[in-house]
Design a protein around this motif. Structure first.
Motif, mmCIF file in Angstrom:
data_model
loop_
_atom_site.group_PDB
_atom_site.id
_atom_site.type_symbol
_atom_site.label_atom_id
_atom_site.label_comp_id
_atom_site.label_asym_id
_atom_site.label_seq_id
_atom_site.Cartn_x
_atom_site.Cartn_y
_atom_site.Cartn_z
ATOM 1 N N TRP A 264 0.826 -1.206 0.000
ATOM 2 C CA TRP A 264 0.000 0.000 0.000
ATOM 3 C C TRP A 264 0.859 1.254 0.000
ATOM 4 O O TRP A 264 0.524 2.251 -0.647
ATOM 5 C CB TRP A 264 -0.923 -0.010 1.225
ATOM 6 C CG TRP A 264 -2.127 -0.888 1.041
ATOM 7 C CD1 TRP A 264 -2.160 -2.245 1.108
ATOM 8 C CD2 TRP A 264 -3.458 -0.458 0.756
ATOM 9 N NE1 TRP A 264 -3.430 -2.700 0.882
ATOM 10 C CE2 TRP A 264 -4.254 -1.626 0.664
ATOM 11 C CE3 TRP A 264 -4.059 0.786 0.581
ATOM 12 C CZ2 TRP A 264 -5.611 -1.578 0.401
ATOM 13 C CZ3 TRP A 264 -5.438 0.841 0.316
ATOM 14 C CH2 TRP A 264 -6.192 -0.333 0.223
ATOM 15 N N SER A 265 1.963 1.217 0.718
ATOM 16 C CA SER A 265 2.828 2.393 0.766
ATOM 17 C C SER A 265 3.426 2.705 -0.597
ATOM 18 O O SER A 265 3.462 3.867 -1.026
ATOM 19 C CB SER A 265 3.945 2.168 1.795
ATOM 20 O OG SER A 265 4.807 3.275 1.859
ATOM 21 N N MET A 266 3.907 1.671 -1.320
ATOM 22 C CA MET A 266 4.490 1.900 -2.642
ATOM 23 C C MET A 266 3.428 2.342 -3.642
ATOM 24 O O MET A 266 3.692 3.164 -4.522
ATOM 25 C CB MET A 266 5.191 0.636 -3.136
ATOM 26 C CG MET A 266 6.449 0.282 -2.371
ATOM 27 S SD MET A 266 7.451 -1.000 -3.184
ATOM 28 C CE MET A 266 6.259 -2.338 -3.295
ATOM 29 N N ALA A 267 2.202 1.805 -3.501
ATOM 30 C CA ALA A 267 1.144 2.150 -4.443
ATOM 31 C C ALA A 267 0.711 3.607 -4.304
ATOM 32 O O ALA A 267 0.224 4.204 -5.271
ATOM 33 C CB ALA A 267 -0.057 1.227 -4.237
ATOM 34 N N ARG A 268 0.886 4.201 -3.139
ATOM 35 C CA ARG A 268 0.429 5.573 -2.909
ATOM 36 C C ARG A 268 1.503 6.619 -3.162
ATOM 37 O O ARG A 268 1.252 7.810 -3.022
ATOM 38 C CB ARG A 268 -0.082 5.711 -1.473
ATOM 39 C CG ARG A 268 -1.353 4.916 -1.231
ATOM 40 C CD ARG A 268 -2.042 5.344 0.028
ATOM 41 N NE ARG A 268 -3.316 4.681 0.204
ATOM 42 C CZ ARG A 268 -4.193 4.993 1.143
ATOM 43 N NH1 ARG A 268 -3.901 5.975 1.998
ATOM 44 N NH2 ARG A 268 -5.341 4.357 1.242
ATOM 45 N N GLU A 269 2.699 6.192 -3.518
ATOM 46 C CA GLU A 269 3.771 7.138 -3.759
ATOM 47 C C GLU A 269 4.014 7.316 -5.252
ATOM 48 O O GLU A 269 3.798 6.395 -6.041
ATOM 49 C CB GLU A 269 5.061 6.658 -3.078
ATOM 50 C CG GLU A 269 4.987 6.655 -1.565
ATOM 51 C CD GLU A 269 6.290 6.186 -0.937
ATOM 52 O OE1 GLU A 269 7.185 5.763 -1.702
ATOM 53 O OE2 GLU A 269 6.416 6.246 0.297
ATOM 54 N N THR A 270 4.473 8.493 -5.618
ATOM 55 C CA THR A 270 4.846 8.773 -6.997
ATOM 56 C C THR A 270 6.355 8.608 -7.117
ATOM 57 O O THR A 270 7.127 9.467 -6.699
ATOM 58 C CB THR A 270 4.428 10.200 -7.407
ATOM 59 O OG1 THR A 270 3.022 10.337 -7.246
ATOM 60 C CG2 THR A 270 4.811 10.477 -8.844
ATOM 61 N N ASP A 271 6.760 7.483 -7.652
ATOM 62 C CA ASP A 271 8.177 7.143 -7.766
ATOM 63 C C ASP A 271 8.458 6.834 -9.232
ATOM 64 O O ASP A 271 8.070 5.778 -9.744
ATOM 65 C CB ASP A 271 8.496 5.938 -6.880
ATOM 66 C CG ASP A 271 9.999 5.679 -6.768
ATOM 67 O OD1 ASP A 271 10.699 5.849 -7.786
ATOM 68 O OD2 ASP A 271 10.446 5.304 -5.676
ATOM 69 N N ILE A 272 9.114 7.742 -9.913
ATOM 70 C CA ILE A 272 9.319 7.594 -11.352
ATOM 71 C C ILE A 272 10.132 6.339 -11.666
ATOM 72 O O ILE A 272 9.787 5.563 -12.560
ATOM 73 C CB ILE A 272 10.020 8.840 -11.930
ATOM 74 C CG1 ILE A 272 9.111 10.066 -11.746
ATOM 75 C CG2 ILE A 272 10.366 8.634 -13.399
ATOM 76 C CD1 ILE A 272 9.738 11.348 -12.212
ATOM 77 N N ALA A 273 11.240 6.139 -10.955
ATOM 78 C CA ALA A 273 12.094 4.979 -11.239
ATOM 79 C C ALA A 273 11.351 3.673 -10.980
ATOM 80 O O ALA A 273 11.396 2.743 -11.793
ATOM 81 C CB ALA A 273 13.359 5.053 -10.386
ATOM 82 N N LEU A 274 10.639 3.590 -9.846
ATOM 83 C CA LEU A 274 9.893 2.379 -9.526
ATOM 84 C C LEU A 274 8.754 2.176 -10.524
ATOM 85 O O LEU A 274 8.509 1.069 -10.991
ATOM 86 C CB LEU A 274 9.352 2.460 -8.106
ATOM 87 C CG LEU A 274 8.500 1.277 -7.625
ATOM 88 C CD1 LEU A 274 9.329 -0.003 -7.651
ATOM 89 C CD2 LEU A 274 7.948 1.538 -6.237
ATOM 90 N N GLY A 275 8.065 3.257 -10.854
ATOM 91 C CA GLY A 275 6.966 3.162 -11.796
ATOM 92 C C GLY A 275 7.410 2.679 -13.158
ATOM 93 O O GLY A 275 6.739 1.862 -13.796
ATOM 94 N N ARG A 276 8.555 3.175 -13.627
ATOM 95 C CA ARG A 276 9.052 2.745 -14.942
ATOM 96 C C ARG A 276 9.388 1.260 -14.928
ATOM 97 O O ARG A 276 9.117 0.536 -15.902
ATOM 98 C CB ARG A 276 10.304 3.554 -15.320
ATOM 99 C CG ARG A 276 10.821 3.247 -16.723
ATOM 100 C CD ARG A 276 9.776 3.636 -17.750
ATOM 101 N NE ARG A 276 10.161 3.214 -19.093
ATOM 102 C CZ ARG A 276 9.877 2.029 -19.612
ATOM 103 N NH1 ARG A 276 9.203 1.144 -18.896
ATOM 104 N NH2 ARG A 276 10.238 1.729 -20.844
ATOM 105 N N ALA A 277 9.966 0.770 -13.833
ATOM 106 C CA ALA A 277 10.278 -0.659 -13.742
ATOM 107 C C ALA A 277 9.010 -1.498 -13.703
ATOM 108 O O ALA A 277 8.925 -2.550 -14.350
ATOM 109 C CB ALA A 277 11.132 -0.929 -12.510
ATOM 110 N N LEU A 278 8.002 -1.047 -12.959
ATOM 111 C CA LEU A 278 6.759 -1.792 -12.873
ATOM 112 C C LEU A 278 6.012 -1.799 -14.197
ATOM 113 O O LEU A 278 5.374 -2.786 -14.561
ATOM 114 C CB LEU A 278 5.878 -1.212 -11.766
ATOM 115 C CG LEU A 278 6.336 -1.477 -10.325
ATOM 116 C CD1 LEU A 278 5.492 -0.683 -9.348
ATOM 117 C CD2 LEU A 278 6.268 -2.962 -10.018
#
Length: 432
Positions: A264-278
C-alpha cells in the motif's frame, strides 16, 4: 580404485549471525534509540503492539527501499521466491556454502493470492475525445475508474481491503487486499506473463488486459537449523531456540502486517524509477506475478530484519564448504592390501624358514640363471661347484659358452661351449 570428488568435513564451529534480539538502550533516551526491531517500528513498550506504518516507521522505510531496489533490478518479479526464507550474506555477515547453522531465525510466507473475477466487476467507458477507460467496482460497491489517469508514472492499479481496522495513513491492518489493474502497454511488453490459458485471472477484452486478484498474505517466524546453499538457507528444521538469547518477539510478530503495508505504501507514492520498472515488468499481473511481488517483499523483510541492524549472536555451526578430494573404493582397496600383505608375509616366512634350515641363498645373477638351464657339460664342468659363492666359482672355473642346442646333447637347450642355433636345429630335425 581411486577417483576424485567433493567432500565436506563435519567440522564443528561458531559463526556470527543477525537476529532481532531484545535489549534496552541507554537510560533517558526514547524507544527509537534502543536499536531493537520493535523500536524501529515505533513500539513504546505498550501491549498489544500494532505498527502505525507512518513516516516515523524506520523499519518500513528500510524494507520499502530494499524492495524498490530489487524491483528496479528485476530480481523479484521474474524469479520465484522460496516459501521459506532466512538470513542472506551481507557486507558484514557472510555464510559459507554447505555449512549448517543452528539457531537462526527463518520465515515462512504465503501470498495467499487467488482469482477475484467474481468479486471485482468492471465495465468500459469512453470520454468525449474517444479515450477508452475502465470502471472497477469492488465488493463493497466502491468504484474506481482509470479516467484521467493515463500518462501517470505508476501503473494504474486500484487497491481495496476488507480489513475493518486501518492506520492513520489509511493502510489496512490485516484482512484481504483486492487488486484491480488495467494494462497500459501493448502486447509486445508482455514478456514475463504466462499465456492466457495459464493465467485465467487476466482477461483480454476489447483490446485491453484486465487483472483482478485478491491476496491475503501470511508470514510466520521460527528459530531453525538450516544449511546455506550459497544463496539462501535450505533444509530448515525448527529447533527449541534455547541456543539463542532473548528475541525481540514483539517486532518479529509484527512483521506479517508489513507484507500488506509495504504494498500500500508503494502504491500511494509517486516514484518515477519504480513506476518505470513496474510498467515494463508487471504490465497487467495476475496471481503469478502478485505472488512474486509479495515474495519479494517477504524476502526484503527477512533480509533486513536479520542483517545485523537489530542485533547479532554467535551460533553453532557444523561442516565446511565442499572441497575437492580423492575418493578410494574401500572394497577393492582392502582386497589389494590383503593380497600384497599375504605375498609379503609368505615371502618373509619362507626366507625365515630357509635360514633356519640353513638352505643356500644366491642372488639372481648370470650364474644362477645359467645353472637353472644347465646341461651335461655344465654339470661335468662345475661338479657341484654351483653351491660356491660367486667369487670362488669365478676363480675356479672359466669358460666361453653360448646359449643354444648343446652340440654334445641335442636334447638339451642351454649354455655350452659348442651349440647349434635353435632355428637351425629345428630345420635339421624337420629335414630328417
Amino acid at each position: 580404485m581411486v577417483t576424485t570428488g567433493l567432500y565436506a568435513p563435519r567440522t564443528a564451529g561458531l559463526a556470527v549471525v543477525g537476529i532481532p534480539v531484545a535489549f534496552e538502550g541507554p537510560q533517558g533516551l526514547p524507544a527509537s534509540w534502543m536499536g531493537n526491531l520493535s523500536a524501529s517500528m515505533g513500539y513504546d513498550g505498550t501491549e498489544p503492539f500494532v505498527p502505525g506504518y507512518d513516516e516515523n516507521d524506520v523499519f518500513l522505510e528500510m524494507v520499502k527501499t530494499s524492495t524498490r531496489g530489487s524491483i528496479i533490478d528485476q530480481t523479484g518479479i521474474v524469479r520465484d521466491i522460496s516459501a521459506e526464507l532466512g538470513p542472506i550474506s551481507t557486507g558484514n555477515i557472510t555464510f559459507q556454502t554447505g555449512v549448517q547453522y543452528n539457531g537462526i531465525v527463518t520465515f515462512k510466507w504465503d501470498a495467499g493470492c487467488e482469482n477475484a473475477n467474481d468479486e471485482i466487476l468492471y465495465s468500459f467507458g469512453y470520454s468525449q475525445d474517444g479515450y477508452k477507460y475502465v470502471n472497477f467496482t469492488f465488493p463493497d460497491g466502491a468504484k474506481n475508474s482509470t479516467m484521467n489517469m493515463w500518462g501517470g508514472v505508476m501503473p494504474v492499479c486500484f487497491l481495496w481491503s476488507n480489513a475493518t481496522a486501518k492506520n492513520a495513513r489509511g493502510f489496512p491492518i490485516g484482512g484481504t487486499t483486492y487488486l484491480a489493474m488495467e494494462s497500459m502497454t501493448g502486447s509486445s511488453m508482455l514478456t514475463t506473463l504466462p499465456s492466457q490459458s495459464e493465467n485465467p485471472d487476466v482477461v483480454y477484452n476489447n483490446g485491453t488486459r484486465i487483472s483482478r486478484v485478491k491476496c491475503t498474505p501470511k508470514l510466520s517466524w521460527q528459530v531453525s537449523l538450516c544449511v546455506f546453499d550459497g544463496r539462501i538457507m535450505i533444509n530448515c528444521t525448527k529447533t527449541d531456540g534455547n541456543s539463542v538469547p532473548a528475541l525481540d518477539t514483539v517486532g518479529l510478530d509484527a512483521l506479517e502486517g508489513y507484507l500488506t503495508a509495504i504494498l500500500w505504501s508503494m502504491a500511494r507514492e509517486t516514484d518515477i524509477a519504480l513506476g518505470r520498472a513496474l510498467l515494463s515488468t508487471t504490465v497487467s499481473p495476475g496471481k503469478y506475478q502478485w505472488d512474486g511481488l509479495f515474495g519479494l517483499i517477504a524476502q526484503s523483510l527477512a533480509s533486513v530484519s536479520t542483517a545485523g541492524y537489530f542485533g547479532t549472536v554467535t551460533v553453532e555451526t557444523m561442516g565446511e564448504p565442499l572441497r575437492h578430494v580423492y575418493i578410494t573404493r574401500m572394497h577393492p582397496l582392502i582386497f589389494g592390501v590383503i593380497l600384497l600383505t599375504l605375498v609379503a608375509t609368505m615371502s618373509l616366512v619362507h626366507i625365515i624358514l630357509s635360514r633356519l634350515q640353513h638352505s643356500p641363498f644366491r642372488r639372481i645373477t648370470f650364474l644362477t640363471i645359467a645353472n637353472a638351464v644347465r646341461g651335461s657339460w655344465w654339470d661335468r664342468e662345475l661338479r657341484g661347484g654351483c653351491v660356491l659363492d660367486e667369487a670362488l666359482l669365478t676363480e675356479k672355473h672359466s669358460a666361453e659358452v653360448m646359449f643354444g642346442v648343446d652340440a654334445e646333447n641335442l636334447g638339451n637347450i642351454g649354455l655350452a661351449p659348442n651349440v647349434y642355433g635353435v632355428h637351425e636345429t629345428i630345420e635339421l630335425r624337420v629335414m630328417r
